[in-house]
Design an enzyme around this catalytic site. Structure first.
Site, PDB file in Angstrom:
ATOM      1  CG  ASN A 151      -5.842  66.386  59.705  1.00  0.00           C
ATOM      2  OD1 ASN A 151      -6.364  67.342  59.138  1.00  0.00           O
ATOM      3  ND2 ASN A 151      -4.535  66.343  59.967  1.00  0.00           N
ATOM      4  CE  LYS A 182       1.547  71.871  71.761  1.00  0.00           C
ATOM      5  NZ  LYS A 182       1.293  71.234  70.478  1.00  0.00           N
TER       6      LYS A 182
END
Ligand code: PMT
Length: 407
Positions: free
Chosen positions: A207, A339
């Site tokens: 990325n 999360k």
């Protein structure tokens, strides 16, 4: 400078100069609150300070009983630094002897942080052994004293006793705050850069992360005295000096392993790395030859490192990032909850000047209670400072100034 500064103004003619000090601090990004002794209000109106700082000015210990808060404790908790300017001879004497007979003296007794005192008075009063002895007592207790300048005094004489100029006072504050090792003894794991997922020995899926955001966070945390463990995927930025450990990794699985090894003894993890969500199921052992017209890669899901940390978390502060291209706040809020994070930094990675590669970012911080702080375009170094200072508040359990507190 993103700090909470409380200025105690006492009753001297130089109080007018402190308006400029408050204004400069506010412009530099500090949150400034003013507390005045009753005598100080004879020289400058509280309204002037209120307009300059945007905060209510505190003078009286006991206000409206229905609205009573423990003001001296709340204001002491608020402050990263207290400046007393101008500090009169009388006020120095009270400070040196622990007298608490008004809101400002009481607040100082309830405060255990950095105090800068800028005395201003007639030369003879300043040089009087009583004043000098009081200054020595304060110095010995760790109070910083900014010596007065020499020059013309309001009483028509000339000599030592002038309040230093606003820029000198502000520079001294900057210096004292920079010396602060607010994260000393804290271990902070920072992840940076992008993970690479091998296709074969020469190719990978990657990325656009440059590693800059993570490196700036690590740098500011080091400067704040933390033991920083930087775990970085592919990055274009050199890691900062002063790290406790530095691990270079490639894949999400390698990053996961290093983070988990360090996690138990960590006080905080800040995951700014761009971690690949998928990896190639079976990377080829040899370079794939260009033969077939189409090549299909089977991808499998990578473990979500941050989610795992959220499940394992005991007292650690967990900070995530959300790299989004649409519905930024909604998606980020979902990640924050799923999360189990303390806060999440959401960035629109398609906005100009934000996200991957560039040296600036545009971000919002979302807190667990739903509060959202939205920041304009700023350098990644500035955003890093904001993130680390919020972590410090959580780690050191500093109380935020109560919402709606209006003393
Ligand atoms: O490196 P720069 O060029 O400076 O760019 C900075 C940045 C754009 C990479 C950074 O600001 C950023 O947004 N980082 C998070 C990138 C990302 O992976 O976001 P996400 O929304 O996909 O993931 C959410 C969070 O979970 C992130 O904290 C990520 O590190 C973490 N994660 C994601 C996937 C995974 N398998 N494990 C994880 O822990």
């Amino acid at each position: 400078m993103e700090k909470n500064i409380l200025i105690g103004v006492t009753g001297g003619i130089a109080a007018y100069k402190v308006v400029e000090v408050a204004s400069r601090l506010k412009k530099s990004g500090a949150n400034v609150k003013i507390m005045m002794t009753r005598n100080a209000t004879e020289f400058v109106s509280p309204r002037t300070f209120q307009e300059i700082t945007g905060n209510a000015v505190s003078v009286e210990m006991f206000g409206d009983a229905a609205n009573f808060h423990v003001a001296h404790v709340a204001l002491a908790n608020f402050a990263d630094l207290i400046l007393i300017a101008p500090a009169t001879a009388n006020f120095l004497a009270k400070m040196a002897h622990g007298i608490a007979d008004d809101l400002l003296t009481t607040t100082i007794l309830a405060f255990d942080g950095k105090i800068l005192v800028a005395p201003a008075m007639n030369t003879k009063m300043y040089e009087n052994p009583a004043t000098q002895a009081n200054l020595s007592v304060l110095k010995a207790r760790g109070v910083k004293i900014l010596e007065p300048n020499t020059g013309n005094l309001a009483c028509g004489t000339s000599g030592k006793g002038r309040l230093p100029e606003p820029e000198e006072i502000c520079a001294e504050i900057e210096k004292i705050l920079a010396e602060e090792q607010i994260l000393a003894g804290k271990k902070i794991i920072v992840t940076a850069g992008g993970t690479l997922e091998a296709i074969d020995p020469v190719r990978y899926i990657g990325n656009r992360s440059s590693g800059r955001m993570g490196c700036e966070i690590a740098k500011f945390a080091v400067e704040s005295g933390a033991d920083v463990v930087l775990i970085s995927g592919k990055a274009e930025i050199e890691p900062p000096n002063g790290l406790k450990s530095f691990f270079k990794v490639e894949s999400a699985l390698e990053m996961r392993e290093k983070v988990l090894n360090e996690f138990e003894t960590a006080d905080c993890v800040i995951m700014s790395a761009a971690v690949a969500d998928y990896r190639v199921k079976s990377p080829a052992a040899q370079k794939i030859k260009k033969s077939a017209e189409n090549l299909t890669l089977e991808l499998v899901k990578n473990p979500d490192i941050l989610r795992e940390l959220g499940n394992l978390k005991k007292n650690q502060v967990l900070v995530g990032f959300a790299a989004e291209t649409q519905n930024i706040l909604d998606y980020a809020r979902k990640k924050l909850v799923e999360k189990n994070l303390d806060f999440i930094v959401a960035n629109d990675v398609t906005a100009e000047g934000a996200g991957f590669g560039v040296s600036t970012n545009i971000a919002s911080i979302i807190w667990r209670d739903g509060e959202i702080e939205t920041f304009p375009l700023m350098s990644k170094a500035e955003l890093a400072e904001k993130i680390v200072l919020r972590v410090e508040k959580l780690l050191n359990d500093k109380k935020f100034f109560p919402v709606g507190f209006n003393q």
